[in-house]
Design a protein around this motif. Structure first.
Motif, PDB file in Angstrom:
ATOM      1  N   UNK B 425      41.111  39.229  53.786  1.00  0.00           N
ATOM      2  CA  UNK B 425      42.406  39.522  53.016  1.00  0.00           C
ATOM      3  C   UNK B 425      43.386  38.364  52.842  1.00  0.00           C
ATOM      4  N   UNK B 426      42.978  37.164  53.194  1.00  0.00           N
ATOM      5  CA  UNK B 426      43.912  36.102  52.857  1.00  0.00           C
ATOM      6  C   UNK B 426      44.205  36.003  51.479  1.00  0.00           C
ATOM      7  N   UNK B 427      43.033  36.567  50.682  1.00  0.00           N
ATOM      8  CA  UNK B 427      43.592  36.481  49.155  1.00  0.00           C
ATOM      9  C   UNK B 427      43.815  37.745  48.811  1.00  0.00           C
ATOM     10  N   UNK B 428      44.981  37.711  48.162  1.00  0.00           N
ATOM     11  CA  UNK B 428      45.428  39.219  47.502  1.00  0.00           C
ATOM     12  C   UNK B 428      45.325  39.280  45.996  1.00  0.00           C
ATOM     13  N   UNK B 429      44.631  40.207  45.512  1.00  0.00           N
ATOM     14  CA  UNK B 429      44.397  40.237  44.023  1.00  0.00           C
ATOM     15  C   UNK B 429      45.762  40.458  43.631  1.00  0.00           C
ATOM     16  N   UNK B 430      46.039  39.441  42.677  1.00  0.00           N
ATOM     17  CA  UNK B 430      47.443  39.587  41.989  1.00  0.00           C
ATOM     18  C   UNK B 430      47.172  40.263  40.566  1.00  0.00           C
ATOM     19  N   UNK B 431      47.201  41.688  40.656  1.00  0.00           N
ATOM     20  CA  UNK B 431      47.110  42.472  39.736  1.00  0.00           C
ATOM     21  C   UNK B 431      48.279  42.707  38.433  1.00  0.00           C
ATOM     22  N   UNK B 571      35.762  43.729  43.260  1.00  0.00           N
ATOM     23  CA  UNK B 571      36.097  45.030  42.361  1.00  0.00           C
ATOM     24  C   UNK B 571      36.791  46.149  43.308  1.00  0.00           C
ATOM     25  N   UNK B 572      36.265  46.143  44.697  1.00  0.00           N
ATOM     26  CA  UNK B 572      36.860  46.863  45.597  1.00  0.00           C
ATOM     27  C   UNK B 572      38.367  46.784  45.732  1.00  0.00           C
ATOM     28  N   UNK B 573      38.687  45.511  45.866  1.00  0.00           N
ATOM     29  CA  UNK B 573      40.151  45.045  46.109  1.00  0.00           C
ATOM     30  C   UNK B 573      40.872  45.517  44.944  1.00  0.00           C
ATOM     31  N   UNK B 574      40.210  45.653  43.816  1.00  0.00           N
ATOM     32  CA  UNK B 574      41.042  45.966  42.801  1.00  0.00           C
ATOM     33  C   UNK B 574      41.013  47.461  42.611  1.00  0.00           C
ATOM     34  N   UNK B 575      40.535  48.209  43.527  1.00  0.00           N
ATOM     35  CA  UNK B 575      40.300  49.884  43.447  1.00  0.00           C
ATOM     36  C   UNK B 575      39.422  50.019  42.583  1.00  0.00           C
ATOM     37  N   UNK B 576      38.242  49.424  42.227  1.00  0.00           N
ATOM     38  CA  UNK B 576      37.170  50.015  41.199  1.00  0.00           C
ATOM     39  C   UNK B 576      35.857  50.100  42.013  1.00  0.00           C
TER      40      UNK B 576
END
Lengths: 128, 614
Positions: B425-431, B571-576
């Motif tokens: 979780x150190x990387x946050x997807x900057x959507x 993809x999971x971190x994107x909610x996909x």
């Protein structure tokens, strides 16, 4: 392009060696080496290199402290500094650029390609 | 004078008689026991009359009868318990006695006495010379069958006879004796009625007692059952308390007013607040304002009926901090309304510390590996220039192997660090809104050189839609999938990169919280090849780390075994969702979904996507 003078500050001797060899072999620039931050600052003051390649992770005085020390002195404050680091995250890159670092080259790199990367970062291409 | 004397004697006798009556009556009345009354009667009569035998003969319903009480002088036969046949006492005699007939027979052998021949014979066997017979009549109070049992009909029935015998001689019975016998028979009659009443009373008392006993037994039984239930409940409660108190987790029940209704012992151990003290307190009182603010949203979600699970930081009584995992389970009543929730809080500090150590370790290792890798990589490249001396052909071959392996090692280190950063979780997807077509074109351009080198035709079919994504990571995913497709395709075959509209349910709900509302659709990206395909039983597995369909083949292609694992995490971190479909022998399709804003003209072109894939 004139012959440039590069200072590499890295506690790892093998890195100093491959950087020196690679740059000399690729473009024939002069490469000065230093094994610590303190030594590097001293060399920078006396030799006034065109660019400093600075390793971020070093024992005792790390790259960021060394950079701040260089910036704090008039003799070295105008020498461009490029950080050598492990694959940097967006957040770290942002932190480095806010410090006033000219650029970042991520490890592992091919020392033969360093002159090309340095020139691109410092826009030396135009001088050709 | 003589006459005067006889009058005086007569008076004295009368007085004596009255006294005798009352004395006997008193004696009789002293007892309520019929048997005793009868015995007293015969004894007294025999004593007073100086008769040889006095007995009470009870008439039984079948016309027979027997002696039930007797007082007899020692030298005469005892008739007690003798049963007399019916013929010695015919029914018409009974009838006469029932009407009150009294018979005094001075001499049974005197024909004037009117005693039947057979009876004379009968009494002769007992040596009876004279007898005096008085009926004992019982007045029966029969409850009338009509009139609701209120009225009663009195009926006289011959119960028995009080009989005096004279055996030593005939005897002329005097009026006084008759009178005494009659009076005593009446007393017996009264006693019988009383006995009947008493018996009835006793019956009633008995019935009532039985009823009471039955009720008592029921009550006792109920008490036992209740006590058993109470004991069971207490035991079950005690067990529950023992279990919950023995567990090293906070267990509680919170009502819909956010007040504690149950807490286990761990609250005392962790927070220094005893369950009894916490009971009825609001969550905010127990946890403090700051901690409560972090809980509030989840508490409200639980009270709206959702099962919630989250991580929080709490402070123990000694001031130390703890990372905890919290689960709320709503409690619904019969009407499905939420009455409160059960809360479980477990200390995950150790797990967190280990996770942190693991992350740090991976991070340090991959950093530390980079320095020697840089030296190795650069040294090999310098050697390969040939300017430090020429190598033989074999030497150059070896150098090429060293160089290739070094490059693969570099990719491996990069991938390990990538995966670790995304997982930790150190990387946050900057959507942000991204043009899908742009991403596809960029990815295709990046892979064009590789495709050309392998003789693969890369076909891209874009649609104008906007996805909610971190462009860098989606590019990484697309290029990884394309690179895989190219690697596993035969020269001259095609690889397609397409995009379409997917069903909304291909996007797991929980991940959608920060998504702008206009991204209410789903886009599905597909990378399709004509390669060897993937066996069905491996379609899931290939997304796990170091799981390649054919590792020897894959290694030849320069894979690290982490590419698809990274793609899945991204993809999971994107909610996909990401999944693979394949027909072995004719190619594979890798697909993933992203939240998207779907233009109106595309909404009808929804594609079929498996909803069970993860």
């Amino acid at each position: 392009m004139s012959i440039k003078r590069v200072l590499i500050i890295d506690d790892e001797e093998t890195i100093q060696t491959v950087v020196q060899f690679g740059i000399k072999m690729a473009v024939g620039w002069d490469v000065l080496t230093a094994g610590s931050g303190v030594q590097g600052i001293a060399v920078a003051q006396t030799e006034q290199p065109d660019v400093i390649l600075l390793d971020v992770m070093m024992p005792d005085m790390d790259g960021i402290s060394t950079f701040k020390a260089l910036q704090a002195q008039t003799a070295t404050e105008n020498i461009p500094v490029i950080f050598l680091t492990a694959k940097a995250q967006t957040a770290e890159k942002r932190q480095f650029s806010s410090l006033g670092v000219s650029g970042v080259i991520t490890k592992p790199f091919n020392s033969l390609q360093l002159p090309e990367q340095i020139s691109r970062i410092l826009h030396w291409d135009g001088e050709r | 004078m003589k006459q005067q004397d006889s009058i005086q004697a007569e008076l004295r006798q009368q007085k004596q008689r009255v006294e005798l009556f009352s004395e006997v009556t008193l004696k009789i009345r002293q007892s309520l026991q019929l048997k005793e009354i009868l015995h007293t009667t015969v004894t007294e009569v025999q004593r007073i009359l100086h008769a040889d035998r006095v007995l009470i003969y009870q008439v039984l319903p079948d016309g027979t009868g027997k002696t039930i009480s007797e007082s007899v002088l020692p030298n005469y036969p005892v008739l007690m318990d003798w049963e007399f046949p019916a013929e010695v006492f015919p029914a018409d005699y009974q009838q006469l006695y029932a009407q009150g007939r009294v018979r005094a027979i001075a001499d049974v052998h005197d024909p004037a006495s009117g005693l039947a021949e057979c009876l004379v014979e009968f009494v002769d066997q007992f040596g009876i010379q004279a007898k005096l017979i008085v009926p004992i009549v019982q007045t029966l109070n029969m409850p009338s069958s009509e009139g609701g049992g209120k009225g009663a009909i009195a009926k006289n029935q011959l119960w028995g006879l009080l009989i005096a015998h004279q055996c030593r001689s005939a005897r002329q019975w005097v009026e006084f004796e008759l009178e005494l016998m009659q009076q005593l028979a009446d007393q017996i009659s009264i006693a019988l009625s009383q006995a009947q009443l008493l018996e009835h009373l006793e019956e009633m008392v008995e019935a009532r007692t039985a009823e009471l006993q039955e009720a008592n037994r029921h009550l006792q039984q109920e008490i036992t059952v209740r006590m058993q239930a109470e004991t069971a409940l207490r035991q079950s409660e005690e067990q529950l308390r023992l279990i919950t108190n023995a567990l090293p987790v906070l267990i509680s029940y919170v009502d819909d007013q956010q007040q504690y209704r149950f807490n286990n012992q761990a609250y005392q151990d962790w927070l220094g607040q005893a369950p009894a003290h916490i009971f009825g307190q609001h969550l905010k009182q127990v946890w403090g304002k700051q901690c409560y603010q972090r809980m509030q949203g989840y508490v409200e979600a639980a009270l709206s009926g959702q099962v919630v699970s989250y991580e929080n930081e709490i402070e123990l009584q000694d001031g130390s901090g703890r990372a905890v995992d919290v689960t709320y389970i709503p409690h619904r009543d019969g009407d499905k309304a939420v009455r409160g929730f059960f809360s479980l809080t477990s200390d995950i500090s150790d797990r967190k510390a280990i996770e942190r150590m693991k992350d740090e370790f991976i991070s340090i290792i991959s950093h530390e590996l980079r320095t020697p890798l840089t030296s190795l990589h650069s040294a090999l490249k310098i050697l390969a220039t040939g300017r430090l001396g020429n190598l033989s052909v074999e030497g150059q071959q070896m150098l090429a192997i060293a160089d290739e392996s070094t490059e693969r090692l570099v990719r491996l280190v990069n991938n390990v660090l990538d995966l670790q950063r995304i997982e930790s979780g150190k990387v946050v997807m900057e959507q942000q809104p991204c043009n899908a077509a742009n991403l596809m074109v960029q990815a295709a351009e990046a892979m064009q050189a590789m495709a050309q080198h392998q003789g693969i035709i890369l076909v891209t079919q874009t649609e104008e839609m906007t996805v909610w994504a971190d462009a860098d990571y989606i590019l990484q995913t697309l290029t990884n999938l394309l690179s895989n497709a190219i690697k596993f395709s035969h020269s001259g075959s095609q690889v397609w990169l397409t995009v379409g509209v997917a069903d909304r349910d291909t996007l797991p709900e929980a991940e959608m919280r920060d998504r702008p509302c206009q991204f209410d659709g789903a886009a599905v990206f597909r990378v399709q090849d004509e390669g060897q395909g993937i066996p069905n039983n491996q379609l899931e597995r290939i997304f796990e780390r170091f799981q390649q369909v054919d590792s020897s083949d894959s290694r030849k292609k320069g894979g690290t075994g982490l590419g698809l694992a990274i793609c899945r995490k991204i993809i999971e971190q994107h909610g996909g969702k990401i999944w693979a479909e394949s027909t072995p022998g004719s190619g594979s399709t890798f697909a993933f979904t992203l939240p998207a804003m779907i233009p109106a003209h595309l909404t009808e072109r929804r594609e079929e996507c498996p909803s069970s894939v993860s």
